[in-house]
Design an enzyme around this catalytic site. Structure first.
Site, PDB file in Angstrom:
ATOM      1  N   GLU A   1     -26.247  -9.310 -11.900  1.00  0.00           N
ATOM      2  CA  GLU A   1     -24.750  -8.905 -11.452  1.00  0.00           C
ATOM      3  C   GLU A   1     -24.611  -9.382  -9.917  1.00  0.00           C
ATOM      4  O   GLU A   1     -23.638  -9.664  -9.689  1.00  0.00           O
ATOM      5  CB  GLU A   1     -24.554  -7.397 -11.761  1.00  0.00           C
ATOM      6  CG  GLU A   1     -23.255  -6.859 -11.429  1.00  0.00           C
ATOM      7  CD  GLU A   1     -22.919  -5.464 -11.186  1.00  0.00           C
ATOM      8  OE1 GLU A   1     -24.078  -4.958 -10.659  1.00  0.00           O
ATOM      9  OE2 GLU A   1     -22.168  -4.899 -11.568  1.00  0.00           O
TER      10      GLU A   1
ATOM     11  N   TRP B   1     -20.536  -5.553 -17.902  1.00  0.00           N
ATOM     12  CA  TRP B   1     -19.043  -5.448 -17.644  1.00  0.00           C
ATOM     13  C   TRP B   1     -18.082  -5.789 -18.842  1.00  0.00           C
ATOM     14  O   TRP B   1     -16.893  -6.064 -18.917  1.00  0.00           O
ATOM     15  CB  TRP B   1     -18.818  -6.715 -16.485  1.00  0.00           C
ATOM     16  CG  TRP B   1     -18.965  -6.088 -15.162  1.00  0.00           C
ATOM     17  CD1 TRP B   1     -20.227  -6.200 -14.430  1.00  0.00           C
ATOM     18  CD2 TRP B   1     -18.130  -5.449 -14.307  1.00  0.00           C
ATOM     19  NE1 TRP B   1     -20.225  -5.507 -13.293  1.00  0.00           N
ATOM     20  CE2 TRP B   1     -18.764  -4.950 -13.260  1.00  0.00           C
ATOM     21  CE3 TRP B   1     -16.786  -4.991 -14.494  1.00  0.00           C
ATOM     22  CZ2 TRP B   1     -18.289  -4.122 -12.175  1.00  0.00           C
ATOM     23  CZ3 TRP B   1     -16.288  -4.038 -13.574  1.00  0.00           C
ATOM     24  CH2 TRP B   1     -17.032  -3.707 -12.370  1.00  0.00           C
TER      25      TRP B   1
ATOM     26  N   TYR C   1     -15.064  -8.086  -7.242  1.00  0.00           N
ATOM     27  CA  TYR C   1     -15.997  -8.394  -5.875  1.00  0.00           C
ATOM     28  C   TYR C   1     -16.450  -9.937  -5.473  1.00  0.00           C
ATOM     29  O   TYR C   1     -16.071 -10.120  -4.505  1.00  0.00           O
ATOM     30  CB  TYR C   1     -17.546  -7.459  -6.339  1.00  0.00           C
ATOM     31  CG  TYR C   1     -17.341  -6.141  -6.887  1.00  0.00           C
ATOM     32  CD1 TYR C   1     -17.158  -5.288  -6.025  1.00  0.00           C
ATOM     33  CD2 TYR C   1     -17.151  -5.889  -8.108  1.00  0.00           C
ATOM     34  CE1 TYR C   1     -17.053  -3.976  -6.191  1.00  0.00           C
ATOM     35  CE2 TYR C   1     -17.107  -4.588  -8.599  1.00  0.00           C
ATOM     36  CZ  TYR C   1     -17.014  -3.490  -7.581  1.00  0.00           C
ATOM     37  OH  TYR C   1     -16.786  -2.182  -8.037  1.00  0.00           O
TER      38      TYR C   1
ATOM     39  N   CYS D   1     -15.329  -0.248  -6.908  1.00  0.00           N
ATOM     40  CA  CYS D   1     -15.768   0.775  -6.680  1.00  0.00           C
ATOM     41  C   CYS D   1     -16.616   1.113  -5.427  1.00  0.00           C
ATOM     42  O   CYS D   1     -16.458   1.689  -4.573  1.00  0.00           O
ATOM     43  CB  CYS D   1     -16.690   1.612  -8.062  1.00  0.00           C
ATOM     44  SG  CYS D   1     -15.883   2.016  -9.204  1.00  0.00           S
TER      45      CYS D   1
ATOM     46  N   ARG E   1     -16.210   4.535  -3.461  1.00  0.00           N
ATOM     47  CA  ARG E   1     -15.163   5.391  -3.673  1.00  0.00           C
ATOM     48  C   ARG E   1     -15.193   6.346  -4.883  1.00  0.00           C
ATOM     49  O   ARG E   1     -14.815   7.432  -4.904  1.00  0.00           O
ATOM     50  CB  ARG E   1     -13.844   4.786  -3.673  1.00  0.00           C
ATOM     51  CG  ARG E   1     -13.774   3.936  -4.733  1.00  0.00           C
ATOM     52  CD  ARG E   1     -12.011   3.341  -5.267  1.00  0.00           C
ATOM     53  NE  ARG E   1     -12.244   2.436  -6.185  1.00  0.00           N
ATOM     54  CZ  ARG E   1     -12.063   2.833  -7.547  1.00  0.00           C
ATOM     55  NH1 ARG E   1     -11.929   4.067  -7.801  1.00  0.00           N
ATOM     56  NH2 ARG E   1     -12.366   2.213  -8.449  1.00  0.00           N
TER      57      ARG E   1
ATOM     58  N   ASP F   1     -20.078   6.888 -10.761  1.00  0.00           N
ATOM     59  CA  ASP F   1     -20.591   7.361 -11.892  1.00  0.00           C
ATOM     60  C   ASP F   1     -22.139   7.353 -11.543  1.00  0.00           C
ATOM     61  O   ASP F   1     -23.025   6.666 -11.470  1.00  0.00           O
ATOM     62  CB  ASP F   1     -20.555   6.256 -12.866  1.00  0.00           C
ATOM     63  CG  ASP F   1     -21.004   6.500 -14.240  1.00  0.00           C
ATOM     64  OD1 ASP F   1     -21.896   7.533 -14.288  1.00  0.00           O
ATOM     65  OD2 ASP F   1     -20.523   5.825 -15.235  1.00  0.00           O
TER      66      ASP F   1
HETATM   67  N1  LIG Z   1     -17.611   4.352 -16.639  1.00  0.00           N
HETATM   68  C1  LIG Z   1     -18.131   3.294 -15.744  1.00  0.00           C
HETATM   69  N2  LIG Z   1     -19.507   3.533 -15.070  1.00  0.00           N
HETATM   70  C2  LIG Z   1     -19.822   2.560 -14.498  1.00  0.00           C
HETATM   71  O1  LIG Z   1     -20.775   2.735 -13.612  1.00  0.00           O
HETATM   72  C3  LIG Z   1     -19.260   1.010 -14.325  1.00  0.00           C
HETATM   73  C4  LIG Z   1     -18.027   0.922 -15.101  1.00  0.00           C
HETATM   74  N3  LIG Z   1     -17.514   1.959 -15.963  1.00  0.00           N
HETATM   75  N4  LIG Z   1     -17.651  -0.210 -15.198  1.00  0.00           N
HETATM   76  C5  LIG Z   1     -17.924  -1.335 -14.462  1.00  0.00           C
HETATM   77  C6  LIG Z   1     -19.302  -1.195 -13.986  1.00  0.00           C
HETATM   78  C7  LIG Z   1     -20.408  -1.844 -14.742  1.00  0.00           C
HETATM   79  N5  LIG Z   1     -21.499  -0.941 -14.162  1.00  0.00           N
HETATM   80  C8  LIG Z   1     -22.524  -0.672 -14.950  1.00  0.00           C
HETATM   81  C9  LIG Z   1     -22.104  -0.579 -16.641  1.00  0.00           C
HETATM   82  C10 LIG Z   1     -22.868  -0.179 -17.337  1.00  0.00           C
HETATM   83  C11 LIG Z   1     -24.321   0.046 -17.196  1.00  0.00           C
HETATM   84  C12 LIG Z   1     -25.303   0.378 -18.228  1.00  0.00           C
HETATM   85  O2  LIG Z   1     -24.727   0.547 -19.400  1.00  0.00           O
HETATM   86  N6  LIG Z   1     -26.427   0.607 -17.922  1.00  0.00           N
HETATM   87  C13 LIG Z   1     -27.588   1.074 -18.913  1.00  0.00           C
HETATM   88  C14 LIG Z   1     -28.202  -0.164 -19.351  1.00  0.00           C
HETATM   89  C15 LIG Z   1     -27.442  -1.507 -19.807  1.00  0.00           C
HETATM   90  C16 LIG Z   1     -28.239  -2.244 -20.648  1.00  0.00           C
HETATM   91  O3  LIG Z   1     -29.352  -1.962 -21.002  1.00  0.00           O
HETATM   92  O4  LIG Z   1     -27.387  -3.288 -20.983  1.00  0.00           O
HETATM   93  C17 LIG Z   1     -28.588   1.996 -18.078  1.00  0.00           C
HETATM   94  O5  LIG Z   1     -29.115   2.732 -18.921  1.00  0.00           O
HETATM   95  O6  LIG Z   1     -28.459   1.924 -16.834  1.00  0.00           O
HETATM   96  C18 LIG Z   1     -24.607   0.001 -15.729  1.00  0.00           C
HETATM   97  C19 LIG Z   1     -23.495  -0.334 -14.788  1.00  0.00           C
HETATM   98  C20 LIG Z   1     -21.194  -0.083 -13.221  1.00  0.00           C
HETATM   99  N7  LIG Z   1     -19.788   0.018 -13.500  1.00  0.00           N
HETATM  100  O1  LIG Z   2     -20.288  -0.290  -9.396  1.00  0.00           O
HETATM  101  C1  LIG Z   2     -19.691   0.514 -10.178  1.00  0.00           C
HETATM  102  C2  LIG Z   2     -18.523   0.320 -10.832  1.00  0.00           C
HETATM  103  C3  LIG Z   2     -17.841   1.340 -11.423  1.00  0.00           C
HETATM  104  N1  LIG Z   2     -18.392   2.694 -11.184  1.00  0.00           N
HETATM  105  C4  LIG Z   2     -17.831   3.703 -12.076  1.00  0.00           C
HETATM  106  C5  LIG Z   2     -17.244   4.907 -11.135  1.00  0.00           C
HETATM  107  C6  LIG Z   2     -16.141   5.335 -12.161  1.00  0.00           C
HETATM  108  O2  LIG Z   2     -16.805   6.228 -13.175  1.00  0.00           O
HETATM  109  C7  LIG Z   2     -15.885   4.056 -12.831  1.00  0.00           C
HETATM  110  C8  LIG Z   2     -14.617   3.573 -12.315  1.00  0.00           C
HETATM  111  O3  LIG Z   2     -13.369   4.356 -12.579  1.00  0.00           O
HETATM  112  P1  LIG Z   2     -12.278   4.366 -11.610  1.00  0.00           P
HETATM  113  O4  LIG Z   2     -11.087   5.562 -12.358  1.00  0.00           O
HETATM  114  O5  LIG Z   2     -11.811   3.143 -11.224  1.00  0.00           O
HETATM  115  O6  LIG Z   2     -12.758   5.361 -10.517  1.00  0.00           O
HETATM  116  O7  LIG Z   2     -16.871   3.261 -12.757  1.00  0.00           O
HETATM  117  C9  LIG Z   2     -19.587   2.876 -10.461  1.00  0.00           C
HETATM  118  O8  LIG Z   2     -20.260   4.019 -10.428  1.00  0.00           O
HETATM  119  N2  LIG Z   2     -20.028   1.705  -9.715  1.00  0.00           N
END
Ligand SMILES: Nc1nc(=O)c2c([nH]1)NC[C@@H]1CN(c3ccc(C(=O)N[C@@H](CCC(=O)O)C(=O)O)cc3)CN21
Ligand SMILES: O=c1ccn([C@H]2C[C@H](O)[C@@H](COP(=O)(O)O)O2)c(=O)[nH]1
Length: 680
Positions: free
Chosen positions: A421, A443, A469, A529, A573, A576
């Site tokens: 990423e 993503w 980004y 974020c 900002r 998660d």
């Molecule tokens: N709700 C939400 N939370 C996020 O952290 C987040 C988003 N949306 N949308 C965009 C990006 C994408 N990012 C992400 C999205 C998914 C994982 C995730 O699922 N991680 C898993 C492993 C994924 C896999 O094995 O493919 C983990 O356990 O860390 C991590 C970061 C951070 N962002």
């Molecule tokens: O790099 C990242 C990208 C996204 N997030 C999380 C934070 C929120 O849970 C969602 C984004 O939702 P918004 O409503 O736009 O705040 O994704 C993250 O922690 N880190």
């Protein structure tokens, strides 16, 4: 009193017994989950309570009282009059399983939901709470306090010392925190205890100077008889405590009692007898009770039981029944007995401030959010617990010069995805499909057809996230067309500018990388974020070194060059905590490592500043599990195939064209992965 119901407990007007389904609302989600979990365990999981407890419950049920309608006094009287056994719920395995009888379900539901009302959610650990209660009772005596109970029993206490193992809960937030490094911990632990008590004696008593000693991590329980076990250190520590010290013990009952008996110093001890629910009682308790009959009088502190009740992450519930053991023929007010001269006198080393594992910052923030976060609706509809602007997290990026990656160890973090990423950001790419084709799907949720359509991007090709980004980092201000367009030479290449400035003027105060571009916001699927980062080069070392470096930067000629250390502060900002944050920490650490490599600097530190730090409600259980784990050492990072930049290499940026394999992570031995669902 922190976490305690203040004044009389309020009956809820018009309330009726809680029934399955009643607590489906968002506000009660956690409560409901807990109740359902516990009841399911009882009814479905082949476990049943012993007959005497069942009888006690039946007696209670027969009163036909609606707990929610009862007055405070009535409830307290009822609790007082209950058979003691009721508070010692031990669960026996039974075959065949009990019938899933609805009366039973209802009864248990009511009992446990009422318990939750009494105990509240943010109680400290039993030991910790007793200490707080002792302290607070002095400030604001309340008739039901533990302190008052001791007073009524004619017991005065000079001080209280609490031993506990560190688990990652606020519960263990010690009143006196003593950090220990792995090596030397035994020496320091015993030494600190002795020093602390000596100080207390010097003050001549009066106040109750309570202390919690957090036993350093170790294998005490598995290694009970072995040298160097936690218990052995504790026992050694006890020898430093005189008879006016009230001892608390959480999970080490038999060793504590043994120490008390053998040393013959203390006339009394308080043991909090734990009942782990649902896996049966702490096996130590039995040995303890046996010894106690012969040598000690005991007094139970029954009606206050709910004061020391704790929700125990990962293990269901713990109920706790503190017992005061007073040696026969003695009282707690006996004059102190000095420790025998034969007792080993450890030499007291100076306590060095040894930092705790940095991962605790993350774990403690999650704990804080779970305990005190505001329950909030959110864009995705999942619901979160959230806190705004918590204390920033700070991670070192080198250990005595060796590059370190702050990759969480309490769960396995998917490193390949993080690196892919980051390289995708750096390449300026804004299509989730590029990542997806490398099997990194993080993503995909935000680039799916359905998600794009829901935002009105019906003409956009699937995967096109808009000017997110990568675009902002490399082409800030350019006109975004789509993710396929070649933007070479367009907009501001913020990364290139940062690299050049780091090389030419490390003192610059404008080393800023911003993904936040209000003009482009409406075109992005998700506003950034992690939106803003500032870099800073420090020149640690002597003053002379600093002057040397200043001369250097001012064009003066010096033979020895002082290397700068590169630091990064990230502002995010929206955070998660379960999914995004572990990624974001590692990602910005990696970016800082890369920038250090291409500018000839030493990776320094990463500071993570957060805005809305939240835990999604569907991550609560997973994070509770994670919080029971102990962090392991952060891995080392080696960057291969990219030589360190120096002035002879000219203006070549060096940040492009990196591959996932260029990052070699050594010594990453995390706990196992924990699945969490991403909210879209
Ligand atoms: N709700 C939400 N939370 C996020 O952290 C987040 C988003 N949306 N949308 C965009 C990006 C994408 N990012 C992400 C999205 C998914 C994982 C995730 O699922 N991680 C898993 C492993 C994924 C896999 O094995 O493919 C983990 O356990 O860390 C991590 C970061 C951070 N962002
Ligand atoms: O790099 C990242 C990208 C996204 N997030 C999380 C934070 C929120 O849970 C969602 C984004 O939702 P918004 O409503 O736009 O705040 O994704 C993250 O922690 N880190």
């Amino acid at each position: 009193m922190p976490g305690m119901p203040e004044g009389p407990i309020k009956a809820i007007p018009g309330a009726r017994p809680i029934r399955p389904g009643d607590l489906d609302g968002l506000w009660a989600q956690e409560k409901r989950n807990e109740i359902v979990k516990r009841v399911k365990y009882l009814v479905n999981d082949d476990l049943e309570e012993p007959p005497h407890i069942l009888a006690a419950r039946r007696a209670l049920y027969a009163r036909g009282k609606n707990w929610r309608d009862a007055s405070d006094d009535e409830i307290l009287r009822m609790l007082d009059s209950l058979p003691r056994a009721l508070f010692e719920s031990k669960i026996w395995k039974r075959h065949p399983p009990p019938p899933a009888n609805s009366d039973y379900y209802d009864l248990v539901t009511r009992i446990h939901s009422s318990e939750l009302d009494f105990y509240g959610y943010d109680s400290n650990s039993p030991g910790g709470r007793l200490l707080y209660m002792l302290r607070d009772a002095r400030l604001d005596p309340c008739p039901s306090s533990f302190y008052q109970h001791l007073k009524r029993a004619g017991i005065s206490v000079d001080r209280a010392v609490h031993f506990t193992r560190r688990t990652v809960t606020r519960a263990d937030t010690p009143l006196l925190s003593l950090p220990y490094k792995l090596e030397d911990k035994r020496r320091l632990f015993v030494g600190d205890m002795a020093r602390f008590l000596a100080q207390m004696q010097g003050r001549g008593g009066g106040e109750i100077p309570n202390a919690t000693f957090v036993v350093p991590p170790g294998k005490g329980r598995e290694n009970r008889n072995g040298n160097g076990s936690d218990d052995a250190w504790i026992e050694e520590g006890f020898l430093k405590i005189d008879s006016r010290t009230l001892l608390f013990d959480t999970t080490m009952n038999s060793s504590l009692l043994q120490a008390v008996r053998e040393a013959g110093l203390r006339p009394a001890v308080i043991i909090k007898q734990f009942t782990f629910w649902p896996d049966g009682a702490d096996e130590d308790t039995a040995a303890l009770e046996k010894a106690a009959v012969a040598e000690y009088n005991t007094t139970h502190w029954l009606t206050q039981n709910y004061d020391v009740y704790e929700r125990h992450p990962g293990s269901g519930f713990v109920s706790c029944n503190p017992t005061i053991y007073i040696r026969k023929g003695r009282s707690l007010n006996d004059a102190p007995v000095e420790a025998p001269t034969t007792a080993p006198t450890p030499t007291i080393p100076p306590t060095l401030p040894v930092p705790r594992h940095e991962e605790y910052q993350y774990l403690e923030l999650v704990r804080e959010i779970l305990d005190h976060g505001e329950l909030r609706r959110d864009r995705t509809g999942t619901g979160t617990y959230s806190l705004f602007a918590p204390t920033p997290l700070k991670f070192s990026l080198n250990r005595s010069g060796t590059p370190i990656l702050p990759l969480l160890t309490t769960k396995r973090v998917y490193t390949r995805a993080i690196i892919a990423e980051l390289l995708w950001f750096i390449s300026g790419d804004t299509s989730s499909q590029t990542l997806s084709s490398q099997n990194v799907k993080i993503w995909d949720g935000n680039g799916s057809r359905a998600f794009l359509d829901s935002l009105g991007f019906t003409d956009r090709q699937e995967g096109d996230l808009g000017p997110v980004y990568g675009f902002q980092w490399r082409h800030f201000g350019a006109q975004y067309v789509d993710c396929k367009t070649d933007y070479t030479g367009q907009g501001v290449d913020q990364l290139a500018r940062i690299i050049r400035t780091l090389r030419t003027n490390p003192y610059d105060r404008r080393l800023v990388l911003s993904a936040w571009n209000p003009a482009d916001m409406s075109k992005m699927v998700l506003p950034p974020c992690h939106m803003f980062a500032q870099f800073y080069v420090s020149f640690p070392g002597s003053r002379r070194g600093t002057q040397q470096q200043q001369k250097q930067s001012q064009g003066g000629e010096e033979e020895t060059k002082v290397k700068g250390h590169l630091h990064c502060q990230l502002y995010q900002r929206s955070c998660d905590m379960g999914l995004g944050v572990p990624f974001n920490i590692a990602s910005y650490a990696l970016l800082t490592h890369m920038l250090a490599r291409v500018t000839g600097l030493v990776p320094g530190s990463l500071t993570h500043v957060m805005g809305d730090a939240h835990v999604y409600l569907n991550h609560v259980e997973a994070l509770e599990t994670q919080l029971t784990r102990e962090p392991r050492e952060f891995p080392e990072l080696e960057i291969v195939g990219h030589e360190e930049w120096d002035e002879t290499k000219g203006d070549e940026l060096g940040i492009d064209g990196w591959k996932v394999e260029d990052f070699v992570i050594r010594g990453y031995e995390p706990h196992k992965a924990i699945q969490m669902e991403m909210s879209v």
